[in-house]
Design a protein around this motif. Sequence first.
Motif, PDB file in Angstrom:
ATOM      1  N   LEU A   1       0.825  -1.211   0.000  1.00 42.53           N
ATOM      2  CA  LEU A   1       0.000   0.000   0.000  1.00 42.53           C
ATOM      3  C   LEU A   1       0.858   1.260   0.000  1.00 42.53           C
ATOM      4  O   LEU A   1       0.535   2.247  -0.672  1.00 42.53           O
ATOM      5  N   THR A   2       1.948   1.238   0.736  1.00 43.42           N
ATOM      6  CA  THR A   2       2.841   2.405   0.783  1.00 43.42           C
ATOM      7  C   THR A   2       3.425   2.691  -0.593  1.00 43.42           C
ATOM      8  O   THR A   2       3.518   3.850  -1.022  1.00 43.42           O
TER       9      THR A   2
ATOM     10  N   PHE B   1       0.984   7.212  -6.562  1.00 43.07           N
ATOM     11  CA  PHE B   1      -0.104   8.139  -6.881  1.00 43.07           C
ATOM     12  C   PHE B   1       0.027   9.478  -6.145  1.00 43.07           C
ATOM     13  O   PHE B   1      -0.811  10.358  -6.318  1.00 43.07           O
ATOM     14  N   GLY B   2       1.061   9.605  -5.336  1.00 45.98           N
ATOM     15  CA  GLY B   2       1.302  10.871  -4.655  1.00 45.98           C
ATOM     16  C   GLY B   2       0.305  11.196  -3.574  1.00 45.98           C
ATOM     17  O   GLY B   2       0.092  12.374  -3.259  1.00 45.98           O
TER      18      GLY B   2
END
Length: 322
Positions: free
Chosen positions: A251-252, A258-259
């Motif tokens: 997830l990170t 995607f910023g």
Amino acid sequence: MFFSIIIPLYNRPQEIKELLETLTLQTYTQFEVLVIEDGSVDDAEAIVNTFAGKLDIRYFKKSNEGQGFTRNFGFERAKGDYFIVFDSDCLIPANYLEIVNNSLAVNYLDAYGGPDGAHASFTPTQKAISYSMTSPFTTGGIRGNKKSIGVFHPRSFNMGISRQVWEKAGGFIITRLGEDIEYSIRIHSLGFKIGLIPDAIVYHKRRTNFWQFYKQLHFFGRARINIYKFFPNELKPVHFFPAIFTIGVILTIVFNIFGWQIAWLGNSVIAAVILLIFFHAWWKNQSVKIAFLSIIAAFTQLIAYGLGFMQDFWKRVIFNRS
């Protein structure tokens, strides 16, 4: 006490040579060695025969069945009061059997396990892998720890059982995929006393590169679900940690791509883990190189175990497939 040392072997002639050399140096000499070749193509018969005058040793060949059933083959032929199982990639300190014998004389255990460590001759990668498997910052911290979580479960790279355990509990009922944990749980359920002998250490080479280590730990993650199928109550919250960590890393990475602002939280946690592992490994090994490699080893361990765990949890628990 007379010990029977049982060593399953599969295509690792050089490893068994190094292991047997360490057994010739034992300060306690009341033991025999059984080497069981489990359907190997590259067998070690010639090497084992060179130890005939140095050890009370017997060599067997059989068709391939996996390490669990190969140990059973050895149990059936052992003469000892107590059976000790080693993996072929271990080196045994000269006072190992003396330590075990003295410990059992003072505090008898029906089955025991011992910790593992890194030998001075190991490569930096092997030392980093050894650190990862025994670090408090990975799931390896519960292996061979004096304060293990719940009932201590010996692992088969360094494990002993009494003849009485063998006669009552029998041997391994699965040949791989968590066979040693299943056996330990079953031994305990029969009322036998199990414990750790903290000083009965072996030097376990494990894997020589990170890809091999990844495959081994992915298998360990799957094995935990296999144990759950036998003993549902043995699946503890701590066993989910590598999967949670793996999901967090994934997830990170996505958040960063995607910023998204929430990425700072994952970045902070990962940075903290990296720093903890680096400085702890540096302190333990007194080597900056091993400390850097330990970061790779720890992330490899957690992610490989987590992916294997999630794979079989999804398949065998959620969808109940065999």
